[in-house]
Enzyme design. Structure first.
Site, PDB file in Angstrom:
ATOM      1  N   ASP A   1      25.411 -55.596 -13.625  1.00 36.67           N
ATOM      2  CA  ASP A   1      26.563 -55.233 -12.794  1.00 36.67           C
ATOM      3  C   ASP A   1      26.547 -56.015 -11.483  1.00 36.67           C
ATOM      4  OD1 ASP A   1      28.785 -53.236 -12.490  1.00 36.67           O
ATOM      5  OD2 ASP A   1      27.625 -52.650 -10.727  1.00 36.67           O
TER       6      ASP A   1
ATOM      7  N   GLU B   1      27.748 -59.926 -14.998  1.00 32.23           N
ATOM      8  CA  GLU B   1      29.093 -59.567 -14.562  1.00 32.23           C
ATOM      9  C   GLU B   1      29.251 -60.195 -13.186  1.00 32.23           C
ATOM     10  OE1 GLU B   1      32.197 -56.445 -12.808  1.00 32.23           O
ATOM     11  OE2 GLU B   1      30.126 -56.556 -12.202  1.00 32.23           O
TER      12      GLU B   1
HETATM   13  C1  NOJ Z   1      31.527 -53.471 -11.841  1.00 31.01           C
HETATM   14  C2  NOJ Z   1      31.754 -52.351 -12.795  1.00 31.01           C
HETATM   15  O1  NOJ Z   1      32.234 -52.874 -13.998  1.00 31.01           O
HETATM   16  C3  NOJ Z   1      32.715 -51.419 -12.129  1.00 31.01           C
HETATM   17  O2  NOJ Z   1      33.197 -50.446 -13.001  1.00 31.01           O
HETATM   18  C4  NOJ Z   1      32.031 -50.813 -10.932  1.00 31.01           C
HETATM   19  O3  NOJ Z   1      32.955 -50.012 -10.231  1.00 31.01           O
HETATM   20  C5  NOJ Z   1      31.513 -51.893  -9.991  1.00 31.01           C
HETATM   21  N1  NOJ Z   1      30.874 -52.959 -10.682  1.00 31.01           N
HETATM   22  C6  NOJ Z   1      30.523 -51.312  -9.013  1.00 31.01           C
HETATM   23  O4  NOJ Z   1      29.348 -50.958  -9.667  1.00 31.01           O
END
Ligand code: NOJ
Ligand code: MG
Length: 579
Positions: free
Chosen positions: A218, A280
């Site tokens: 993440d 991500e």
């Molecule tokens: C990316 C995640 O996919 C999202 O859902 C989240 O709100 C943010 N990162 C913060 O963790």
């Protein structure tokens, strides 16, 4: 180019991830076993056969760890356990085993940029003095202005409002501020602190020891901040992380993140088998994103530039070419993604006028998208995506053609974005609504009762899985056939060659070459000559129908061809050379 994947039947796959199709499960909204209206791990286990029937290679689970759910579980209070609403640690173990028994790999979500404010470390930090070791695990600073009443810098939260919250001292007087790039319940960790680094290596090992096949990381572009926490005056760039023109924001994509991923890669490589790291990272351009997937770092990075590309032949072709070139320059597979739990579902997004910037949610008083147009384009986009070489990510429900829920009552919204933007951005709830399995069951088969943490719209019945199984032309059957052919023909390991095509039409050949031979033990005994293993893909983004290339015959399509066998507007066709 990519090393060909070799796949054996005994599970000793090598580089399985290079062409894997990975299905994202959002645990809250996939399947509810106990009727509390929130999906859970036992619910997922009971539905694993759906993923087998669909034909995906792996699943990725959004966070299921103990959490106050300030951001639907992306606020983790304990990285080594399971949130009681989702089950118990034993359920996670069982899920991993049951998935493996079915030949599915399991990727879990790792949230290293921030913890929950309920995490023991943060609780300890709040109780500790400024300058203490406990506070150094996070980013605490004195405020600006005479009484420290102004935030330490100008940064904004991705969810709206300031990226800083002031704390109270134990005696009740106002104290220091802490940084949170997301919700106030998600304090950012200080990745310069060696304890933070050690802790995450340990968390990786905890889940590797339990048998997971990888981690989706993440906010991978956010962990390291520019040391001086300099002010930043491009608010829109603060919150997206995409920065093509401007200087690099001080909170995103700092060079220091790469050292962390090199360390993690070494941890993974010490385990038998092949476990992966997936970034991500909302980073552009593609060349900067490619740095995350250099040979000694992560294995994959989500291709959000692809997700955001306009529905035009030029934009699609450009992003495909750029993505392939950038990834192959570092020897990594390209990835493709059209939907996830953070963006408008592509069956709705593609109905918006071409080139419209992606809205953050749609509500009752917004213009309502044309569902039929959106679905038609979504199916064409999916069939295009599933022919592309590399790895593809699917988001639960897209195989049903599910649109966004665009008429959710505002009072049920739970995404912190809605509150933090002062009710100006609706946020992501509309793509997170529990999915429909059976048209005539309570909660459309999501769970044993009517309960559903977000209300499902009445139209969900027509999208339910049981209305689509074995129905020729249904979206589900379109996905299933595409995934089977993709696998049989080795398209994910193939090489793409563009063909001459009319304006606003994409046409390419995708053939599996060397990868096809290596894959031939995997079950396709027909189609063994290379011509038959090559697919010719035609996506028509022009205003009128187009013919298939001469001498070809149809293999699969995202919608019916015209009476004269032409590919209509907003349809993708897969064809092969006639024998
Ligand atoms: C990316 C995640 O996919 C999202 O859902 C989240 O709100 C943010 N990162 C913060 O963790
Ligand atoms: Mg439940």
């Amino acid at each position: 180019m990519n090393t060909p994947t070799t796949r054996t039947r005994d599970g000793a796959d090598t580089e399985w991830w290079r062409e894997a199709v990975i299905y994202q499960i959002y645990p809250r909204s996939f399947a509810d076993s106990d009727g509390d209206g929130i999906g859970d791990l036992p619910g997922i286990i009971a539905r694993l056969d759906h993923l087998v029937a669909l034909g995906v290679d792996a699943l990725w689970l959004s966070p299921f760890y103990p959490s106050p759910q300030a951001d639907a579980g992306y606020d983790v209070a304990d990285y080594r356990d399971v949130e009681p609403i989702f089950g118990r640690l034993a359920d996670a173990d069982r899920l991993i085993t049951e998935a493996h028994d079915r030949g599915l790999r399991v990727v879990v979500d790792l949230v290293p940029n921030h913890t929950s404010s309920a995490h023991a470390w943060f609780v300890e930090a709040l109780a500790a003095a400024p300058g203490s070791p406990a506070r150094d695990r996070y980013v605490f600073r004195d405020g600006r202005g005479p009484d420290g009443a102004e935030p330490p810098n100008s940064w904004r939260s991705v969810f709206g409002g300031p990226a800083w919250t002031r704390t109270d001292n134990p005696d009740g007087t106002p104290g220091q501020w802490y940084l949170h790039l997301f919700d106030a319940g998600q304090p950012d960790l200080n990745w310069d602190n060696p304890q933070v680094r050690d802790e995450f290596v340990d968390i990786l090992r905890f889940w590797l020891d339990r048998g997971v096949d990888g981690f989706r990381v993440d906010v991978a572009h956010g962990l390291v901040k520019q040391a001086d926490l300099a002010d930043w005056h491009y608010p829109e760039e603060t919150t997206s992380g995409d920065h093509v023109e401007q200087p690099r924001p001080p909170m995103w994509d700092q060079d220091g993140v790469h050292e962390i991923y090199r360390q993690w890669r070494a941890v993974l490589d010490a385990y038998p088998g092949e476990q992966i790291l997936v970034a991500e990272a909302w980073v552009q351009p593609a060349e900067r994103l490619a740095a995350y997937v250099r040979p000694d770092e992560m294995h994959q990075a989500f291709n959000f530039e692809y997700l955001e590309a306009a529905w035009s032949a030029e934009a699609q072709r450009t992003v495909i070419e750029r993505s392939l070139a950038a990834a192959s320059a570092v020897g990594a597979p390209t990835t493709w993604v059209l939907s996830n739990h953070d963006v408008l579902r592509h069956a709705t997004r593609l109905a918006l006028p071409v080139g419209t910037p992606r809205p953050n949610g749609i509500g009752t008083d917004d213009p309502q998208p044309d569902t039929a147009l959106g679905l038609r384009r979504a199916r064409a986009a999916t069939l295009l995506m599933l022919a592309l070489p590399g790895s593809a990510y699917l988001y639960q429900g897209e195989e049903l053609g599910l649109p966004e829920h665009t008429t959710l009552p505002d009072e049920v919204r739970q995404d912190p974005t809605w509150r933090r933007t002062g009710h100006t951005q609706r946020g992501r709830d509309g793509c997170r609504v529990p999915i429909p399995w059976e048209a005539d069951s309570p909660s459309y088969g999501f769970g044993p009762t009517d309960a559903s943490w977000l209300p499902q719209p009445p139209v969900w019945a027509e999208y339910a899985l049981d209305r689509q199984v074995d129905v020729p032309g249904s979206t589900y059957e379109m996905y299933r056939t595409a995934l089977r052919l993709r696998h049989e023909l080795g398209l994910g390991g193939g090489e793409l060659r563009w063909m001459e095509s009319p304006d606003d039409v994409l046409a390419f050949r995708i053939g599996s070459g060397a990868g096809a031979e290596a894959d031939s033990g995997a079950g396709s005994d027909s189609d063994s000559d290379s011509g038959a293993r090559e697919v010719i893909v035609v996506t028509n983004l022009s205003a009128g129908p187009v013919a298939l290339p001469p001498g070809t015959e149809l293999v699969h399509a995202s919608g019916p061809l015209t009476a004269t066998g032409q590919v209509p507007t907003d349809v993708t066709a897969w064809a092969r050379q006639r024998r």
